[in-house]
Design a protein around this motif. Structure first.
Motif, mmCIF file in Angstrom:
data_model
loop_
_atom_site.group_PDB
_atom_site.id
_atom_site.type_symbol
_atom_site.label_atom_id
_atom_site.label_comp_id
_atom_site.label_asym_id
_atom_site.label_seq_id
_atom_site.Cartn_x
_atom_site.Cartn_y
_atom_site.Cartn_z
ATOM 1 N N VAL A 106 0.851 -1.177 0.000
ATOM 2 C CA VAL A 106 0.000 0.000 0.000
ATOM 3 C C VAL A 106 0.896 1.239 0.000
ATOM 4 O O VAL A 106 1.973 1.232 0.590
ATOM 5 N N ARG A 107 0.448 2.295 -0.682
ATOM 6 C CA ARG A 107 1.216 3.534 -0.737
ATOM 7 C C ARG A 107 0.683 4.487 0.331
ATOM 8 O O ARG A 107 -0.523 4.724 0.418
ATOM 9 N N ASP A 108 1.590 5.032 1.147
ATOM 10 C CA ASP A 108 1.173 5.990 2.172
ATOM 11 C C ASP A 108 0.956 7.366 1.538
ATOM 12 O O ASP A 108 1.274 7.558 0.358
ATOM 13 N N PRO A 109 0.400 8.336 2.264
ATOM 14 C CA PRO A 109 0.107 9.646 1.683
ATOM 15 C C PRO A 109 1.328 10.393 1.137
ATOM 16 O O PRO A 109 1.182 11.281 0.296
ATOM 17 N N ASP A 110 2.543 10.030 1.590
ATOM 18 C CA ASP A 110 3.754 10.680 1.082
ATOM 19 C C ASP A 110 4.406 9.910 -0.057
ATOM 20 O O ASP A 110 5.487 10.269 -0.520
ATOM 21 N N GLY A 111 3.803 8.819 -0.488
ATOM 22 C CA GLY A 111 4.316 8.061 -1.613
ATOM 23 C C GLY A 111 5.173 6.852 -1.248
ATOM 24 O O GLY A 111 5.617 6.125 -2.133
ATOM 25 N N ASN A 112 5.400 6.625 0.040
ATOM 26 C CA ASN A 112 6.187 5.467 0.472
ATOM 27 C C ASN A 112 5.385 4.192 0.285
ATOM 28 O O ASN A 112 4.192 4.150 0.584
ATOM 29 N N VAL A 113 6.051 3.137 -0.183
ATOM 30 C CA VAL A 113 5.385 1.853 -0.380
ATOM 31 C C VAL A 113 5.643 0.971 0.844
ATOM 32 O O VAL A 113 6.783 0.759 1.246
ATOM 33 N N ILE A 114 4.553 0.485 1.427
ATOM 34 C CA ILE A 114 4.584 -0.309 2.650
ATOM 35 C C ILE A 114 4.147 -1.737 2.317
ATOM 36 O O ILE A 114 3.106 -1.942 1.690
ATOM 37 N N ASN A 115 4.933 -2.714 2.757
ATOM 38 C CA ASN A 115 4.611 -4.129 2.620
ATOM 39 C C ASN A 115 3.881 -4.543 3.893
ATOM 40 O O ASN A 115 4.466 -4.547 4.973
ATOM 41 N N VAL A 116 2.613 -4.874 3.787
ATOM 42 C CA VAL A 116 1.837 -5.340 4.931
ATOM 43 C C VAL A 116 1.775 -6.856 4.788
ATOM 44 O O VAL A 116 1.295 -7.364 3.775
ATOM 45 N N VAL A 117 2.239 -7.582 5.813
ATOM 46 C CA VAL A 117 2.526 -9.003 5.661
ATOM 47 C C VAL A 117 2.113 -9.817 6.878
ATOM 48 O O VAL A 117 2.143 -9.324 8.005
ATOM 49 N N ALA A 118 1.716 -11.053 6.619
ATOM 50 C CA ALA A 118 1.485 -12.039 7.682
ATOM 51 C C ALA A 118 2.179 -13.322 7.261
ATOM 52 O O ALA A 118 2.117 -13.714 6.090
ATOM 53 N N HIS A 119 2.861 -13.927 8.192
ATOM 54 C CA HIS A 119 3.533 -15.211 7.916
ATOM 55 C C HIS A 119 2.560 -16.335 8.151
ATOM 56 O O HIS A 119 1.811 -16.331 9.127
ATOM 57 N N ARG A 120 2.558 -17.299 7.251
ATOM 58 C CA ARG A 120 1.700 -18.476 7.418
ATOM 59 C C ARG A 120 2.285 -19.337 8.518
ATOM 60 O O ARG A 120 3.483 -19.534 8.605
#
Length: 117
Positions: free
Chosen positions: A102-116
Protein backbone atom coordinates in the motif's frame (compact mmCIF):
# COMPACT_ATOMS: atom_id res chain seq x y z
CA UNK A 1 -4.96 -3.42 12.32
CA UNK A 2 -2.68 -4.82 14.99
CA UNK A 3 0.99 -4.22 14.13
CA UNK A 4 3.30 -6.90 15.52
CA UNK A 5 6.58 -5.75 14.01
CA UNK A 6 8.01 -3.10 11.68
CA UNK A 7 11.17 -3.87 9.71
CA UNK A 8 13.14 -1.44 7.56
CA UNK A 9 13.59 -2.60 3.96
CA UNK A 10 16.81 -1.07 2.66
CA UNK A 11 17.22 -1.17 -1.10
CA UNK A 12 20.72 -2.27 -2.16
CA UNK A 13 22.30 -3.12 -5.50
CA UNK A 14 23.73 -6.46 -4.36
CA UNK A 15 22.88 -8.26 -1.11
CA UNK A 16 26.13 -10.21 -0.94
CA UNK A 17 28.19 -7.05 -1.50
CA UNK A 18 26.26 -5.14 1.19
CA UNK A 19 26.12 -8.03 3.67
CA UNK A 20 29.60 -7.47 5.15
CA UNK A 21 28.86 -3.90 6.18
CA UNK A 22 25.69 -4.85 8.03
CA UNK A 23 26.98 -8.09 9.56
CA UNK A 24 30.59 -7.20 10.37
CA UNK A 25 30.34 -3.48 11.11
CA UNK A 26 26.81 -3.16 12.51
CA UNK A 27 26.75 -6.58 14.18
CA UNK A 28 23.60 -7.89 12.48
CA UNK A 29 25.26 -11.30 12.33
CA UNK A 30 22.28 -13.67 12.23
CA UNK A 31 20.95 -14.24 8.71
CA UNK A 32 17.30 -15.11 9.33
CA UNK A 33 16.66 -15.82 5.66
CA UNK A 34 18.11 -15.01 2.26
CA UNK A 35 16.01 -15.47 -0.89
CA UNK A 36 18.64 -13.87 -3.14
CA UNK A 37 16.59 -10.71 -3.66
CA UNK A 38 15.70 -10.11 0.01
CA UNK A 39 17.54 -11.09 3.18
CA UNK A 40 17.05 -10.28 6.88
CA UNK A 41 19.95 -9.76 9.28
CA UNK A 42 19.54 -9.53 13.05
CA UNK A 43 21.71 -8.78 16.05
CA UNK A 44 21.43 -11.92 18.21
CA UNK A 45 21.84 -9.95 21.45
CA UNK A 46 19.42 -7.08 20.88
CA UNK A 47 17.04 -8.34 18.21
CA UNK A 48 17.67 -5.25 16.07
CA UNK A 49 17.20 -6.17 12.44
CA UNK A 50 17.15 -4.97 8.86
CA UNK A 51 16.05 -6.40 5.53
CA UNK A 52 18.20 -5.81 2.46
CA UNK A 53 16.24 -5.80 -0.80
CA UNK A 54 17.51 -5.63 -4.37
CA UNK A 55 14.14 -5.79 -6.11
CA UNK A 56 10.90 -7.52 -5.27
CA UNK A 57 10.30 -10.96 -6.77
CA UNK A 58 6.60 -10.46 -7.54
CA UNK A 59 5.75 -6.79 -6.99
CA UNK A 60 6.43 -3.80 -9.26
CA UNK A 61 8.44 -1.89 -6.61
CA UNK A 62 10.40 -2.59 -3.45
CA UNK A 63 8.85 -1.39 -0.18
CA UNK A 64 10.56 0.90 2.33
CA UNK A 65 9.24 -0.99 5.37
CA UNK A 66 7.51 -4.27 6.10
CA UNK A 67 4.71 -4.24 8.65
CA UNK A 68 3.81 -7.62 10.15
CA UNK A 69 0.24 -8.09 11.28
CA UNK A 70 -1.81 -11.03 12.48
CA UNK A 71 -4.71 -10.32 10.08
CA UNK A 72 -3.45 -9.19 6.69
CA UNK A 73 -6.86 -9.77 5.06
CA UNK A 74 -8.53 -7.30 7.44
CA UNK A 75 -5.66 -4.82 6.94
CA UNK A 76 -6.15 -5.07 3.18
CA UNK A 77 -9.89 -4.40 3.46
CA UNK A 78 -9.23 -1.41 5.76
CA UNK A 79 -6.71 0.05 3.28
CA UNK A 80 -9.18 -0.34 0.41
CA UNK A 81 -12.06 1.14 2.46
CA UNK A 82 -9.92 4.18 3.25
CA UNK A 83 -9.09 4.67 -0.41
CA UNK A 84 -5.35 4.04 -0.13
CA UNK A 85 -3.56 3.04 -3.30
CA UNK A 86 -2.86 -0.69 -3.43
CA UNK A 87 0.46 -1.13 -5.26
CA UNK A 88 0.58 -4.95 -5.09
CA UNK A 89 -2.62 -6.94 -4.52
CA UNK A 90 -3.25 -9.26 -1.60
CA UNK A 91 -1.24 -12.33 -2.53
CA UNK A 92 -0.16 -15.59 -0.92
CA UNK A 93 3.49 -15.88 -1.94
CA UNK A 94 5.34 -19.13 -2.56
CA UNK A 95 7.91 -18.36 0.16
CA UNK A 96 5.36 -18.51 2.96
CA UNK A 97 3.80 -15.09 3.45
CA UNK A 98 0.50 -13.43 2.60
CA UNK A 99 0.96 -9.76 1.80
CA UNK A 100 0.01 -6.64 -0.11
CA UNK A 101 1.70 -3.30 -0.77
CA UNK A 102 0.00 0.00 0.00
CA UNK A 103 1.22 3.53 -0.74
CA UNK A 104 1.17 5.99 2.17
CA UNK A 105 0.11 9.65 1.68
CA UNK A 106 3.75 10.68 1.08
CA UNK A 107 4.32 8.06 -1.61
CA UNK A 108 6.19 5.47 0.47
CA UNK A 109 5.39 1.85 -0.38
CA UNK A 110 4.58 -0.31 2.65
CA UNK A 111 4.61 -4.13 2.62
CA UNK A 112 1.84 -5.34 4.93
CA UNK A 113 2.53 -9.00 5.66
CA UNK A 114 1.49 -12.04 7.68
CA UNK A 115 3.53 -15.21 7.92
CA UNK A 116 1.70 -18.48 7.42
CA UNK A 117 1.89 -20.72 10.46
Amino acid sequence: MRVNRVIADLQVADIEAAKGFYTDYLGLTTEEFNLGWVARYTNPDTGANLQLVTTDATAPVAPVISVATDDVDAAYEQARARGYQIVHPLTTESWGVRRFFVRDPDGNVINVVAHRD
